[in-house]
Design a protein around this motif. Sequence first.
Motif, short mmCIF file in Angstrom:
data_model
loop_
_atom_site.label_atom_id
_atom_site.label_comp_id
_atom_site.label_asym_id
_atom_site.label_seq_id
_atom_site.Cartn_x
_atom_site.Cartn_y
_atom_site.Cartn_z
N TYR A 168 0.85 -1.19 0.00
CA TYR A 168 0.00 0.00 0.00
C TYR A 168 0.89 1.24 0.00
CZ TYR A 168 -3.85 -3.12 1.41
OH TYR A 168 -4.79 -4.11 1.47
N GLN A 169 0.73 2.07 -1.01
CA GLN A 169 1.49 3.32 -1.11
C GLN A 169 0.70 4.45 -0.46
OE1 GLN A 169 2.46 4.55 -5.14
NE2 GLN A 169 4.42 5.38 -4.45
N ASN A 170 1.36 5.14 0.47
CA ASN A 170 0.72 6.21 1.22
C ASN A 170 0.52 7.43 0.33
OD1 ASN A 170 -0.02 8.16 3.16
ND2 ASN A 170 1.31 7.26 4.71
N ARG A 171 -0.75 7.86 0.19
CA ARG A 171 -1.05 9.03 -0.64
C ARG A 171 -0.80 10.34 0.10
NH1 ARG A 171 -6.10 6.01 -2.21
NH2 ARG A 171 -5.87 5.35 -4.38
N GLY A 172 -0.63 10.28 1.43
CA GLY A 172 -0.40 11.49 2.19
C GLY A 172 -1.66 12.21 2.61
N ASP A 173 -2.82 11.61 2.34
CA ASP A 173 -4.10 12.24 2.72
C ASP A 173 -4.94 11.34 3.62
OD1 ASP A 173 -4.86 10.25 0.99
OD2 ASP A 173 -5.92 11.55 -0.44
N GLY A 174 -4.28 10.36 4.24
CA GLY A 174 -5.00 9.42 5.09
C GLY A 174 -5.46 8.17 4.37
N THR A 175 -5.19 8.07 3.07
CA THR A 175 -5.58 6.89 2.30
C THR A 175 -4.37 6.30 1.59
OG1 THR A 175 -6.13 8.08 0.26
CG2 THR A 175 -7.86 7.88 1.93
N PHE A 176 -4.55 5.08 1.10
CA PHE A 176 -3.46 4.34 0.47
C PHE A 176 -3.90 3.76 -0.86
CE2 PHE A 176 -2.62 4.51 4.93
CZ PHE A 176 -1.24 4.47 5.09
N ALA A 177 -2.95 3.60 -1.78
CA ALA A 177 -3.20 2.98 -3.07
C ALA A 177 -2.53 1.61 -3.11
CB ALA A 177 -2.66 3.86 -4.20
N ASP A 178 -3.26 0.60 -3.58
CA ASP A 178 -2.70 -0.74 -3.74
C ASP A 178 -1.85 -0.77 -5.01
OD1 ASP A 178 -2.13 -3.39 -4.18
OD2 ASP A 178 -4.16 -4.12 -3.75
N VAL A 179 -0.52 -0.84 -4.85
CA VAL A 179 0.40 -0.85 -5.99
C VAL A 179 1.15 -2.18 -6.08
CG1 VAL A 179 0.65 1.65 -5.97
CG2 VAL A 179 2.24 0.24 -4.64
N SER A 180 0.59 -3.22 -5.50
CA SER A 180 1.27 -4.51 -5.38
C SER A 180 1.68 -5.07 -6.73
CB SER A 180 0.37 -5.51 -4.66
OG SER A 180 -0.27 -4.93 -3.55
N ASP A 181 0.74 -5.11 -7.67
CA ASP A 181 1.04 -5.70 -8.98
C ASP A 181 2.06 -4.86 -9.75
OD1 ASP A 181 -0.65 -7.98 -8.81
OD2 ASP A 181 -2.39 -6.71 -9.19
N ALA A 182 1.85 -3.56 -9.77
CA ALA A 182 2.76 -2.68 -10.51
C ALA A 182 4.16 -2.72 -9.93
CB ALA A 182 2.23 -1.25 -10.50
N ALA A 183 4.27 -2.92 -8.61
CA ALA A 183 5.58 -2.95 -7.95
C ALA A 183 6.22 -4.34 -7.98
CB ALA A 183 5.46 -2.48 -6.51
N HIS A 184 5.48 -5.35 -8.47
CA HIS A 184 5.99 -6.71 -8.62
C HIS A 184 6.26 -7.38 -7.27
CE1 HIS A 184 7.63 -5.24 -12.77
NE2 HIS A 184 6.31 -5.35 -12.76
N VAL A 185 5.41 -7.10 -6.28
CA VAL A 185 5.56 -7.76 -4.98
C VAL A 185 4.29 -8.46 -4.54
CG1 VAL A 185 7.41 -6.26 -4.11
CG2 VAL A 185 5.02 -5.56 -3.83
N ALA A 186 3.32 -8.63 -5.46
CA ALA A 186 2.06 -9.29 -5.12
C ALA A 186 2.21 -10.80 -5.26
CB ALA A 186 0.93 -8.77 -6.00
N GLU A 187 3.21 -11.36 -4.61
CA GLU A 187 3.47 -12.79 -4.74
C GLU A 187 2.41 -13.60 -4.00
OE1 GLU A 187 7.08 -13.81 -2.75
OE2 GLU A 187 6.12 -13.57 -0.81
N TYR A 188 2.13 -14.79 -4.52
CA TYR A 188 1.16 -15.69 -3.89
C TYR A 188 1.91 -16.91 -3.38
CZ TYR A 188 -3.28 -18.13 -3.13
OH TYR A 188 -4.37 -18.76 -2.56
N ARG A 189 2.47 -16.77 -2.19
CA ARG A 189 3.16 -17.87 -1.54
C ARG A 189 2.72 -17.88 -0.08
NH1 ARG A 189 9.45 -17.34 -3.58
NH2 ARG A 189 8.96 -15.22 -4.17
N GLY A 190 3.26 -18.75 0.69
CA GLY A 190 2.99 -18.75 2.12
C GLY A 190 3.98 -17.85 2.82
N SER A 191 3.62 -16.58 3.00
CA SER A 191 4.54 -15.59 3.58
C SER A 191 4.31 -15.46 5.07
CB SER A 191 4.34 -14.23 2.90
OG SER A 191 4.63 -14.30 1.52
N MET A 192 5.38 -15.48 5.84
CA MET A 192 5.28 -15.38 7.29
C MET A 192 6.01 -14.16 7.85
SD MET A 192 4.46 -18.64 6.56
CE MET A 192 5.79 -19.83 6.57
N GLY A 193 7.35 -14.14 7.72
CA GLY A 193 8.14 -13.08 8.32
C GLY A 193 8.64 -12.06 7.33
N LEU A 194 8.93 -10.85 7.83
CA LEU A 194 9.42 -9.76 7.00
C LEU A 194 10.69 -9.16 7.60
CD1 LEU A 194 6.17 -7.72 6.18
CD2 LEU A 194 7.46 -9.18 4.62
#
Length: 602
Positions: free
Chosen positions: A317-343
């Motif tokens: 989620y990219q912060n728009r700076g107005d209290g809302t966020f834009a979903d940029v997962s696909d465009a940023a190439h991080v919308a992976e579909y795996r079993g993700s646990m830790g960061l």
Amino acid sequence: MTRPTRRKRLVRLTLIAGLAFAVVVPVAFWLSLRHRPVYLPGGDIKGLTAELSRTLPPDFPRVTFADVTSPAGIAFRHFSGNRSIQLPEDMGSGAAWGDYDNDGWVDLLVVNEVGPIALSDSARRASPAQTVLYHNNQDGTFTDVTGQVGIDHRGWGMAAAWGDYDNDGWLDLVITGYGENLLYHNTGHGSFLEVGRPARIAGRLGFWAGASWGDYDRDGYLDLYVTGYVRFVSRPPSEMSQHGGVEEPASLNPSSFDPERNLLFHNNRNGTFTEVATKAGVADSTGRSLSATWTDFDEDGWPDLYVANDVSSNVLYQNRGDGTFADVSDAAHVAEYRGSMGLAVGDWDGDGDQDIFVSHWIAQENALFDNLLSQLKAADPRLQRPPLRFMDEADRFGLGQISLDYIGWATSFVDYDNDGRPDLFVVNGSTFQQRDHPALLEPMRSLLFWNRGPKEGFFDVSAVSGAYFGNAYVGRGAAFADYDNDGDADVFIVNNGGPGILLRNDGGNHNRWLQVELRGTRSNRQGFGARIRVVAGGTAQVRQVGAQSSYLSQNSLIETFGLGALARVDTLEIIWPSGRRQVQTGLSANRRVLVTEPGGPP
């Protein structure tokens, strides 16, 4: 007949070539898959598993981690009784380092699960498996002060995170879990009051996992993001299902349950919070979320939000700076579909932007998402706000294939040898039950990776870094801090159904270091989201305070910068969440500096 022009002939040839490509490539890819061996955990495939190991260079760090749990006075054991083979029992728990009494030494909070989820209220209250607060005695030992400070948490706890949400100078504490979230307010007199309901943090029953503090609207007060995992209902263990090609009880399979939404608590600056996840666009109602990090990935001054999801797509989620966020997962190439646990978040390659490491389920490989922001800026300096783009470089730099046989959980970038390059610690532990003892889960070894630089990447140094790495545990949470104030990073690890383990770093402080602790005035008190840049010997290191989320855990917010053999720091630059820039120069090594934000009361 009119002869086609040269341009028309080129167009026709292009179309024919395009059609041929569209037909031949898929067929070739299909044929390659038909003859490509399928990797199974523990298997050996010629040309694949032969590449899993990399020869360790002779200049690897002579640093080890010593298990000092018992001499340190820690006697924590996770869970009590026998598992009833239900998902919430196997997912926890985490730990968090924080100096709750402001004596300059970090203390340790370890979350616990009381036992099987069908426990009666009386059995739950009598369980010895309670969440514990260990006070740092400043001599390498700890004292259990849980009862005397007023923390009485006996439930199915998941995450813990310290944060001074009211900016009164004392760390408060949030604990998530299967059931209800709790908020403990620090009175400043050595005790805590549970205020979850009046603060409007508690009151929602669910399966809540990660907890991350961050000031997303930059108003100087900490907000809170809590990840929801699944809408769990108890199921008979005899009912079987498929999970990643493996048969297991449906009661343990996250795919058997609908996802739970996430929560964003906006700080009202009066001791209460308002839940605004849907309004802000970050509820992620289709994700089975476990971890999340507040990090300004695009460096526009506003913290963005990355969410790690299990058997569902990760979200940026990219912060728009107005209290809302834009979903940029696909465009940023991080919308992976795996079993993700830790960061883990950090600038592993020293190019100035923040990269992401994600730990995954077995046979899926861990991911190293390299942030391409610096490259995009260099390619076109006219871009005021380049698009967010990442590339998974795990295989290229030694972190991908080696993880095929592991299930990864807690993880952090941590410069354990103080050479100025962020290394990587990964805690592993299975979700599979032991064949001969179904009441127990399969243990796994944890891994330590040494960063040799952006050209060569990471090398597995587990075998030469202490006896702990030769032992197998059902690892889950882990938190990092310099608990003994000797200048190098130590770690506490939570093992599901097993002992908590304190590992002391022996030898990391042979190299020099600088520690930075922040005190916000216009910004939030602890400087969550501040950007720290340390320049020494012509090399820059960049960190963002509070970005590391590990798994259900929280590292110390005191940042340690390794300096190698250098005796001085040329420049210390801090960009506060308020936007103020602060610079100090000519700092000597092997010291901790406390930096207070200018422009407000100390």
